[in-house]
Motif scaffolding. Structure first.
Motif: not given
Ligand SMILES: *[C@@H]1O[C@H](CO)[C@@H](O)[C@H](O)[C@H]1NC(C)=O
Ligand SMILES: *[C@@H]1O[C@H](CO)[C@@H](O)[C@H](O)[C@H]1NC(C)=O
Ligand SMILES: *[C@@H]1O[C@H](CO)[C@@H](O)[C@H](O)[C@H]1NC(C)=O
Ligand SMILES: *[C@@H]1O[C@H](CO)[C@@H](O)[C@H](O)[C@H]1NC(C)=O
Ligand SMILES: *[C@@H]1O[C@H](CO)[C@@H](O)[C@H](O)[C@H]1NC(C)=O
Ligand SMILES: *[C@@H]1O[C@H](CO)[C@@H](O)[C@H](O)[C@H]1NC(C)=O
Length: 823
Positions: A30-34, A45-69
């Protein structure tokens, strides 16, 4: 075909195998397809199950998504994409990680951004419903923003900092950085950085035992600290150059001042505020400024009686005569190895050079001799030590508690510790640097040097399933395997416990053997309720506990999980605290704090002392205190805690009294979490106790918190009258519940405008020793609580307010207007 050919067998097997593999790897597939997104639009929405389901800033310096704790535990976060270990700068509700399956963050159609756990519960939301937010975007400065269709910001993460400020993110009035609780753990700790009411930026330790300001230097005035407090704009910001300026004149420059460097200002878990700069070639952080040059000056670090030794990194240690309370957590401090007598002839003083314990001076005198200072402490039983400074002014500080201990060659005085007379201390050094065994955990907890200052990826969190029966059998299996995973696969229970404790305040799992030992094979029974027997026990750490053994296997399981999910994360003074649970084979046990004086019904209704518990007759002020405390506990459950909770079984048996006769509400076994804003939960079975149950249990109305208000009303009237009102009585030829008669009569008298009506309703055993005004108010509240129409009943918040309003009068009890009544 009776005998399938080997090849067809093989192909079937292969098919099954490939199905299994594709099932197991569905996450990867699934993750390779998103792909990563630059914005999240309304309705997506963004899903916790897909590692690449992220929002990134235009310059890619920041990412937002599910972070494993932790194992299977995630937090919705923003992090630096190019730091070596995804350094997190913001989290949505870091104290409540979500499950690694089924959790998602969505921008709802109404413009609200919502983080939901696998069971659908809302863990965090941006509170922007009806804002018409169109999209969520991550800006180049690391700010997550919700924009409406005109591009206006409706909400931004910069307004809700976690423990980090980014350049251009201001700290303003009402905003706080709160440290993480330990290295590699994300949950909220005890340190904060904020603008105080005097307009000055401060850092404070606010721990379980004490709170204490430690920055800027608490010994100096605002001006001595180079601050000013006249500018009330309360604004401070770090710019792109690495220059920080604030409205209280505080400011600093990064040591690598200049443009083009990624920086963050973080309040670390050790209470120090540090500015970090990212080396983009290695992805590692270097420190370019720190608020506390000497880490040991941070308060609260080594706990009660602990001493921070700086050499040059910070370490915790104990003084002679003391030992670590918990070698695995030095923040818990030290305890005296002996019992101290109050008798001045049984104690002596031992001197410690260059040690100071900041604060908690019970007495301060100058120009006195060492001997007078010694006598001062000797004759005060609560004095644990004193500090004497000989240099000219003969200053004497008697200490009622030892906190914020710190060794420094610069201290001019000497600390004298009170110890039992017969302790032999010759030959032992005054401060024991703790055993080598503790070295590693100590280093982890307290580190002042930069090389250790890397966020670690230790998995300290474990996701825990709260919900009970939402999805049925599958869920139960899932829960079971989750538990199994939680506690078996790790093998090292302490590490699991550690993470677990970090989230749930010492809430932990016990083994059956442990509880069997604690209760001496379930010897002393404290009571029995609908859900099981309760036994008294003593844990290895000397905590006295009440262990509840749940009966009935099938019913027990659901009840067990219900009780767990509720109490494990609720903590309030007026609620009985749950320390943990045990689930082994068919055994289900709950471990509660032990509440000394048993339940209210015993003290209120029985005349003779029954069993082994001596009964105390409850005087008026105790009764009023119990009424207020119980109302506060219920108000907390209904209005304040994370998820609304309905108790469903409020009765005197479930109100326990502690050593001061303060009430604590017990038994949430029958409680059910209600959904915030939902239409009210459906109860599969009727719960509660006859006589205390609201009429809507019998009708088909949805159950709301008002059922507890009803039950509370009955209890309140019982507290005033000293009688069981839930009993059936025969009045003439009508059989009715005592309560109905009571309410009917009280209403008649009230309406009749009689001034002395209340005297007919109070407990005669009080002999008129009571505050009549309070009794009146209590009866009035009680009557309104037991209204048939639940909409006419007050909320628990209102009850608390009304009761507290007449609490002020408790002092002039003998002067109140109605106190002339003679009975
Ligand atoms: C939303 O409101 C709730 C309740 O008032 C509050 O606890 C929560 O912190 C708010 N969330 C945000 C992101 O402001
Ligand atoms: C107060 O502080 C703000 C922000 O630092 C600054 O812009 C403003 O000029 C200050 N006001 C005064 C009167 O100094
Ligand atoms: C920071 O650097 C600037 C320019 O180099 C200087 O003017 C300013 O005084 C410095 N501020 C502090 C707080 O050191
Ligand atoms: C301290 O006193 C308690 C009871 O008062 C006793 O149980 C304990 O053993 C004593 N400890 C020491 C070290 O004497
Ligand atoms: C300290 O006490 C002595 C006598 O007891 C007195 O002469 C002296 O003035 C006192 N000093 C101060 C600073 O109060
Ligand atoms: C105290 O301990 C030291 C060394 O541990 C020993 O030599 C001494 O005899 C002890 N004194 C007493 C009074 O027990």
């Amino acid at each position: 075909m009776r005998n399938p050919s080997p090849s067809s067998k093989l192909s079937t097997l292969l098919l099954l195998l490939s199905l299994l593999i594709s099932f197991l790897s569905s996450k990867a597939v699934a993750s390779s397809s998103s792909s990563t997104k630059s914005s999240l639009n309304r309705g997506s929405s963004l899903s916790v199950e897909e590692d690449s389901d992220l929002l990134t800033s235009p310059d890619t310096k920041f990412s937002s998504g599910f972070y494993q704790v932790g194992s299977n535990a995630y937090c919705f976060s923003i992090w630096f994409t190019h730091s070596a270990d995804k350094t997190v700068v913001w989290m949505a509700n870091r104290d409540r990680p979500v499950n690694g399956r089924g959790s998602r963050i969505s921008l709802d159609r109404d413009g609200n951004m919502v983080l939901t756990d696998v069971d659908g519960s809302v863990v965090w939301n941006s509170n922007t419903s009806s804002s018409r937010a169109q999209s969520a975007e991550l800006s180049n400065n690391g700010n997550l923003v919700l924009k409406d269709k005109d591009g206006h910001f409706v909400w931004q993460s910069f307004d809700f900092p976690t423990d980090t400020l980014l350049p251009s993110q201001p700290i303003t009035k009402g905003k706080k950085l709160i440290s993480a609780s330990a290295n590699g753990v994300v949950s909220s700790g005890y340190y904060s950085f904020y603008f105080d009411n005097d307009n000055v930026l401060k850092m404070m330790y606010d721990g379980p035992e004490i709170s204490s300001l430690y920055w800027p230097n608490p010994d100096y005035t605002v001006f001595q600290n180079g601050r000013s407090n006249y500018n009330s704009s309360r604004y401070g910001v770090l710019d792109e150059m690495g220059l920080f300026v604030a409205s209280d004149q505080f400011g600093f420059n990064a040591s690598d001042l200049g443009l083009g460097i990624k920086r963050r200002l973080t309040l670390d878990y050790d209470g120090n505020l540090r500015l970090y700069s990212l080396d983009e070639s290695t992805g590692l952080w270097g420190i370019s400024w720190a608020a506390m040059a000497v880490e040991c000056k941070v308060h609260g670090l080594c706990g009660r009686n602990g001493i921070c030794v700086y050499a040059p990194t910070a370490k915790c240690s104990c003084a002679v005569g003391y030992e670590m309370r918990d070698p695995s957590d030095l923040g818990k401090g030290c305890k005296l190895k002996f019992n101290l007598s109050c008798d001045p002839n049984q104690v002596k003083f031992v001197s410690l050079q260059q040690i100071d314990f900041y604060g908690f001076d019970s007495a301060h005198q100058t120009n006195i001799s060492l001997e007078s200072c010694r006598q001062l402490c000797l004759n005060d039983c609560s004095c644990e030590a004193f500090m004497y400074r000989n240099g000219g002014d003969g200053a004497c500080f008697a200490k009622s508690a030892l906190f914020n201990g710190y060794r420094s060659a610069a201290f001019p005085g000497t600390m004298y510790l009170k110890l039992p007379k017969d302790v032999n201390i010759s030959g032992s050094s005054m401060i024991k640097e703790s055993d080598p065994i503790c070295e590693s955990s100590k280093a982890e907890r307290l580190m002042g040097s930069s090389d250790m200052y890397k966020p670690t990826h230790d998995m300290k969190y474990i996701y825990f399933y709260w919900f009970v029966s939402a999805i049925g059998v599958i869920e139960v299996l899932f829960v079971a395997s989750g538990w199994w995973y939680l506690f078996r696969s790790h093998g090292v229970p302490t590490s699991v416990e550690e993470g677990y404790r970090a989230i749930y305040n010492q809430f932990r799992r016990f083994t059956y053997a442990e509880l069997k030992k604690a209760t001496k094979k379930f010897k002393e029974e404290l009571g029995r309720g609908g859900s099981g027997y309760v036994y008294k026990g003593v844990l290895d750490d000397d905590r006295v506990v009440a262990v509840k053994k749940l009966g009935d296997a099938t019913q027990g399981e659901a009840e067990f999980l219900a009780e767990m999910s509720t109490i494990g994360r609720i903590y309030h003074m007026k609620l009985v605290r749950m320390w943990g649970y045990c689930s082994e084979r068919s055994h289900r046990l709950l471990v509660y704090e032990y509440v000394e004086n048993g339940s209210l019904d015993k003290h209120l209704f029985s005349n003779s002392s029954s069993g082994n518990m001596p009964l105390t007759f409850l005087g008026w002020s105790a009764r009023f205190k119990i009424a207020v405390g119980t109302a506060k506990g219920l108000a907390y459950l209904h209005h304040e805690c994370l998820e609304w909770v309905i108790h469903c079984d409020v009765k005197p048996e479930n109100i326990l009294l502690d050593s001061d006769f303060e009430p604590k509400i017990a038994d949430f076994g029958l409680a059910k979490l209600s959904q915030r804003g939902g239409s009210g939960p459906n109860f599969s079975q009727i719960r509660g106790t006859k006589g205390y149950m609201a009429p809507e249990w019998a009708s088909n109305l949805p159950i709301t918190a008002k059922v507890d208000v009803y039950s509370y009303g009955v209890v309140l009237l019982e507290i005033v009258s000293g009688n069981r009102l839930s009993n059936w009585v025969v009045d003439g030829d009508v059989e009715e519940v005592e309560l109905q008669r009571f309410v009917r009569m009280a209403k008649e008298k009230l309406d009749g405008g009689e001034e002395t009506w209340i005297s007919d309703f109070v407990d005669l055993r009080l002999n008129g020793q009571l505050n009549w005004r309070q009794a009146e108010v209590m009866v009035e509240i009680g009557i309104s609580c037991v209204e048939e129409d639940r909409n006419k009943r007050p909320t628990m918040d209102m009850v608390v307010q009304t009761l507290l309003a007449c609490d002020d009068e408790s002092n002039d009890m003998h002067h109140s207007t109605s106190s002339e009544i003679n009975i």
